[in-house]
Scaffold this motif. Structure first.
Motif, PDB file in Angstrom:
ATOM      1  N   UNK A   1       0.874  -1.178   0.000  1.00  0.00           N
ATOM      2  CA  UNK A   1       0.000   0.000   0.000  1.00  0.00           C
ATOM      3  C   UNK A   1       0.907   1.223   0.000  1.00  0.00           C
ATOM      4  N   UNK A   2       0.684   2.152  -0.937  1.00  0.00           N
ATOM      5  CA  UNK A   2       1.482   3.383  -0.996  1.00  0.00           C
ATOM      6  C   UNK A   2       0.603   4.586  -0.690  1.00  0.00           C
ATOM      7  N   UNK A   3       1.098   5.479   0.184  1.00  0.00           N
ATOM      8  CA  UNK A   3       0.312   6.664   0.573  1.00  0.00           C
ATOM      9  C   UNK A   3       1.094   7.928   0.255  1.00  0.00           C
ATOM     10  N   UNK A   4       0.449   8.846  -0.453  1.00  0.00           N
ATOM     11  CA  UNK A   4       1.092  10.115  -0.814  1.00  0.00           C
ATOM     12  C   UNK A   4       0.248  11.268  -0.267  1.00  0.00           C
TER      13      UNK A   4
ATOM     14  N   UNK B   1       3.260  -4.682   3.239  1.00  0.00           N
ATOM     15  CA  UNK B   1       3.917  -3.532   3.881  1.00  0.00           C
ATOM     16  C   UNK B   1       3.231  -2.256   3.436  1.00  0.00           C
ATOM     17  N   UNK B   2       3.438  -1.189   4.235  1.00  0.00           N
ATOM     18  CA  UNK B   2       2.865   0.109   3.870  1.00  0.00           C
ATOM     19  C   UNK B   2       4.005   1.111   3.666  1.00  0.00           C
ATOM     20  N   UNK B   3       3.919   1.833   2.523  1.00  0.00           N
ATOM     21  CA  UNK B   3       4.939   2.851   2.258  1.00  0.00           C
ATOM     22  C   UNK B   3       4.262   4.218   2.220  1.00  0.00           C
ATOM     23  N   UNK B   4       4.988   5.242   2.582  1.00  0.00           N
ATOM     24  CA  UNK B   4       4.408   6.594   2.583  1.00  0.00           C
ATOM     25  C   UNK B   4       5.500   7.622   2.316  1.00  0.00           C
TER      26      UNK B   4
ATOM     27  N   UNK C   1       7.668   1.468   5.298  1.00  0.00           N
ATOM     28  CA  UNK C   1       8.711   1.861   4.339  1.00  0.00           C
ATOM     29  C   UNK C   1       8.561   3.351   4.053  1.00  0.00           C
ATOM     30  N   UNK C   2       9.605   4.121   4.272  1.00  0.00           N
ATOM     31  CA  UNK C   2       9.509   5.563   3.995  1.00  0.00           C
ATOM     32  C   UNK C   2      10.011   5.846   2.590  1.00  0.00           C
ATOM     33  N   UNK C   3       9.415   6.863   1.979  1.00  0.00           N
ATOM     34  CA  UNK C   3       9.731   7.163   0.584  1.00  0.00           C
ATOM     35  C   UNK C   3      10.095   8.628   0.405  1.00  0.00           C
ATOM     36  N   UNK C   4      11.167   8.847  -0.360  1.00  0.00           N
ATOM     37  CA  UNK C   4      11.532  10.198  -0.766  1.00  0.00           C
ATOM     38  C   UNK C   4      10.716  10.532  -2.023  1.00  0.00           C
ATOM     39  N   UNK C   5       9.999  11.624  -1.964  1.00  0.00           N
ATOM     40  CA  UNK C   5       9.054  11.976  -3.023  1.00  0.00           C
ATOM     41  C   UNK C   5       9.728  12.141  -4.399  1.00  0.00           C
TER      42      UNK C   5
ATOM     43  N   UNK D   1       7.858  -1.004  -2.782  1.00  0.00           N
ATOM     44  CA  UNK D   1       8.106  -2.391  -3.221  1.00  0.00           C
ATOM     45  C   UNK D   1       9.603  -2.631  -3.460  1.00  0.00           C
ATOM     46  N   UNK D   2      10.245  -1.670  -4.134  1.00  0.00           N
ATOM     47  CA  UNK D   2      11.678  -1.837  -4.437  1.00  0.00           C
ATOM     48  C   UNK D   2      12.504  -1.833  -3.143  1.00  0.00           C
ATOM     49  N   UNK D   3      12.050  -1.041  -2.144  1.00  0.00           N
ATOM     50  CA  UNK D   3      12.737  -1.054  -0.844  1.00  0.00           C
ATOM     51  C   UNK D   3      12.480  -2.372  -0.110  1.00  0.00           C
TER      52      UNK D   3
END
Ligand code: AMP
Ligand code: MG
Length: 342
Positions: free
Chosen positions: A8-11, A77-80, A109-113, A320-322
Motif C-alpha cells: 500500500x502506498x500513501x502520498x 507492507x505500507x509505504x508513505x 517503508x519511507x519514501x523520498x518523493x 516495493x523496491x525497498x
C-alpha cells in the motif's frame, strides 16, 4: 514461482491525497482525491491542505483496497512519503501509515518523493516506452515543488547534478498562468491555450544559471513585467494574444530544459533520459525531448500522463523496491519538508 508482494502506498506531500495498491510491479488501484479548494487562491494553502488530507485519507485508503479487490491482511507492507513536502500534509500521511503498520503488524517503508517520481518508470506499463530505463540514466524531475537533474546509478543510488536555485518550474508556470487569468494549477491551461498559438511570436530571454542548476525567479519576473507593460499599452493585449503568449512561454521553457539536459548528457556521457513530475505531461516539452531520439544513442523515457503528477502508485513502487532490498524503517521517523541530498 516469484513471491507475490502487495504494497500500500500513501502520498500526502502537497495537495493530493493518494493511495495505491500494487502487486509486484502491477498497479491494482490508484486513488487520488484532489483538493479543489486551492484553485481560487492561486496556489496551495498549507493549512487547508493538511485539513483535507485528514478528512480524506481513510476514504482514499479504503477505496484503494476495495478497488484492488484484496483484503487488508493480504498487504505485506505500507509505504508513505516522508518528504520533501508541506510538513502538515506529510504528518497526516505519516501518522496514518505508522498506525496502519502497527495495527496490521506489517513493515513500514519511507519514501523520498523525488526518488518516487523517478522510480515511477519501474511500474509495469507506466511509460509510453513500455520498458524500464536501464541504469545509469538521467532523471529530470519537473514538478510543482521541484526542478532537478538526477543521475540514477541504481534504484537507491541517486545523485543530484542540478537543482533550481529559486522557484520550481511548475510554480513559475502557475504564477505566470495566474497573471494570464487562469486558476491554479495553471500549467495545464497554458498547454491548452498554446495549441493554436505561434510559439515564435514573443521572444523571452532565458535565465543565465550556472552549470546544471536552474533559476526561474528572474525569468518569471521578466514575463510578468512583459505582460504588465503590454497590458498597460493595450488593455486587450492578453485577450488578443493568449495562444501566442502561451505557446511562446511553453517553447522557451522547453528550450531551457532541453539545453540543460544536453549539457548534463555530455558531461556524464549518459544519453538516456527519463522525465518525471507534473510538468512532464506537457505535450510540447514531451515532443521537444522525443525529438532528441533522432540522434544516435539517445533514449527518452516519457511517463504516461496519469503517472506524471503526484500519485500513490509511485510511492507504492518505491516501497516495493525497498521491500525487496529489506530497507525497512522504524515508526520513530519524522517527516522533513526540505531536501538536499539522497
Ligand atoms: P506535481 O507537483 O508533480 O503534482 O505537478 C504539478 C505541477 O505540474 C503544477 O505546477 C502544474 O501546473 C504542472 N502541470 C501539470 N500538467 C501540466 C501541463 N500539461 N503543462 C505544464 N504544466 C503542467
Ligand atoms: Mg510531486
Amino acid at each position: 514461482m516469484k513471491k507475490k508482494i502487495i504494497i500500500l502506498g500513501i502520498e500526502s506531500s502537497c495537495d493530493e491525497t493518494a493511495a495505491s495498491i500494487i502487486k509486484n510491479r502491477d498497479v491494482l488501484s490508484d486513488i487520488i482525491i484532489h483538493q479543489n479548494i486551492h484553485k481560487k487562491y492561486g496556489g496551495v494553502v498549507p493549512e487547508f491542505a493538511s485539513r483535507l488530507h485528514e478528512k480524506n485519507i481513510i476514504k482514499a485508503v479504503n477505496l484503494s483496497i476495495n478497488s484492488a479487490r484484496i483484503q487488508k491482511n493480504e498487504i505485506n507492507a505500507v509505504s508513505f512519503t516522508l518528504g520533501p513536502g508541506l510538513i502538515g500534509s506529510l504528518l497526516v500521511g505519516a501518522s496514518f501509515a505508522k498506525s496502519f503498520s502497527m495495527g496490521l503488524k506489517i513493515p513500514l517503508l519511507t519514501v523520498n518523493h523525488i526518488q518516487a517520481h523517478i522510480l515511477t518508470h519501474f511500474i509495469n506499463d507506466s511509460n509510453i516506452n513500455n520498458s524500464y530505463p536501464k541504469f545509469p540514466f538521467l532523471g529530470l524531475v519537473i514538478s510543482g515543488g521541484h526542478t532537478q537533474i538526477v543521475k540514477v546509478n541504481d534504484f537507491f543510488k541517486m545523485e543530484i547534478l542540478g537543482s533550481t536555485l529559486d522557484d520550481s518550474i511548475g510554480d513559475t508556470l502557475d504564477k505566470i498562468a495566474r497573471k494570464l487569468g487562469f486558476y491554479y494549477p495553471g500549467g495545464p491551461m497554458i498547454e491548452l491555450f498554446s495549441k493554436n498559438g505561434n510559439c515564435k511570436k514573443f521572444i523571452f530571454s532565458k535565465p543565465l544559471s550556472s552549470g546544471l542548476n536552474f533559476s526561474f525567479s528572474g525569468f518569471k519576473s521578466h514575463i510578468l513585467q512583459f505582460i504588465k507593460k503590454k497590458s498597460k499599452d493595450n488593455p486587450l493585449f492578453i485577450k488578443q494574444n493568449l495562444p501566442d503568449i502561451c505557446a511562446s512561454i511553453q517553447r522557451t521553457i522547453g528550450e531551457i530544459l532541453l539545453e540543460k539536459m544536453k549539457k548534463a548528457a555530455i558531461k556524464t556521457n549518459i544519453f538516456r533520459i527519463a522525465l518525471a513530475g507534473g510538468v512532464s505531461s506537457n505535450y510540447e516539452i514531451r515532443r521537444m525531448f522525443l525529438s532528441l531520439e533522432k540522434r544516435k544513442n539517445w533514449e527518452i523515457f516519457i511517463p504516461k500522463k496519469k503517472y506524471t503528477t503526484d500519485n500513490g502508485a509511485m510511492i507504492a513502487i518505491t516501497g516495493l523496491l525497498k521491500y525487496e532490498k529489506n530497507l525497512f524503517d522504524s515508526i520513530y521517523v519524522s517527516p522533513y519538508s526540505k531536501f538536499n541530498k539522497f
